[in-house]
Scaffold this motif. Structure first.
Motif, PDB file in Angstrom:
ATOM      1  N   ARG A  41      41.855  99.252  49.235  1.00  0.00           N
ATOM      2  CA  ARG A  41      40.710  98.639  48.769  1.00  0.00           C
ATOM      3  C   ARG A  41      40.479  98.646  47.210  1.00  0.00           C
ATOM      4  NH1 ARG A  41      36.629 101.607  50.944  1.00  0.00           N
ATOM      5  NH2 ARG A  41      37.687 101.219  52.954  1.00  0.00           N
ATOM      6  N   LYS A  42      40.814  99.911  46.630  1.00  0.00           N
ATOM      7  CA  LYS A  42      40.805 100.033  45.210  1.00  0.00           C
ATOM      8  C   LYS A  42      41.869  99.223  44.500  1.00  0.00           C
ATOM      9  CE  LYS A  42      39.832 104.157  43.101  1.00  0.00           C
ATOM     10  NZ  LYS A  42      39.843 105.432  42.930  1.00  0.00           N
ATOM     11  N   GLU A  43      43.085  99.274  45.170  1.00  0.00           N
ATOM     12  CA  GLU A  43      44.055  98.330  44.637  1.00  0.00           C
ATOM     13  C   GLU A  43      43.742  96.839  44.599  1.00  0.00           C
ATOM     14  OE1 GLU A  43      47.389  99.466  46.750  1.00  0.00           O
ATOM     15  OE2 GLU A  43      47.849 101.472  45.628  1.00  0.00           O
ATOM     16  N   VAL A  44      43.124  96.585  45.615  1.00  0.00           N
ATOM     17  CA  VAL A  44      42.856  94.878  45.690  1.00  0.00           C
ATOM     18  C   VAL A  44      41.643  94.830  44.715  1.00  0.00           C
ATOM     19  CG1 VAL A  44      41.820  93.316  47.191  1.00  0.00           C
ATOM     20  CG2 VAL A  44      43.653  94.780  48.028  1.00  0.00           C
ATOM     21  N   TYR A  45      40.970  95.631  44.496  1.00  0.00           N
ATOM     22  CA  TYR A  45      39.663  95.480  43.611  1.00  0.00           C
ATOM     23  C   TYR A  45      40.262  95.148  42.157  1.00  0.00           C
ATOM     24  CZ  TYR A  45      35.316  96.164  41.078  1.00  0.00           C
ATOM     25  OH  TYR A  45      34.220  95.935  40.376  1.00  0.00           O
ATOM     26  N   GLU A  46      41.232  96.143  41.898  1.00  0.00           N
ATOM     27  CA  GLU A  46      41.624  96.320  40.557  1.00  0.00           C
ATOM     28  C   GLU A  46      42.536  94.957  40.330  1.00  0.00           C
ATOM     29  OE1 GLU A  46      44.012  99.645  40.316  1.00  0.00           O
ATOM     30  OE2 GLU A  46      42.534 100.886  40.134  1.00  0.00           O
TER      31      GLU A  46
END
Length: 57
Positions: free
Chosen positions: A29-34
């Motif tokens: 989720r963090k990678e997609v948000y970035e």
């Protein structure tokens, strides 16, 4: 007593598996948000009325 130890061991294994899955999902989720944030920062600015060159060779 052996059965109780087996049950406790399986429960701890399930907790560890659940935690690993939750951490993996959080990381994804963090990678997609970035990536979304980076994509929203880079806006292509092409002034209107200017013809762009197209090199076909």
């Amino acid at each position: 007593m052996k059965r109780a130890e087996d049950v406790a061991e399986r429960a701890l294994a399930m907790v560890a598996a659940s935690r690993a899955l939750r951490e993996r999902h959080e990381k994804q989720r963090k990678e997609v948000y970035e990536r979304v944030q980076i994509a929203s920062l880079r806006k292509l600015n092409i002034p209107k009325g200017i013809q762009l060159r197209l090199d076909l060779q």
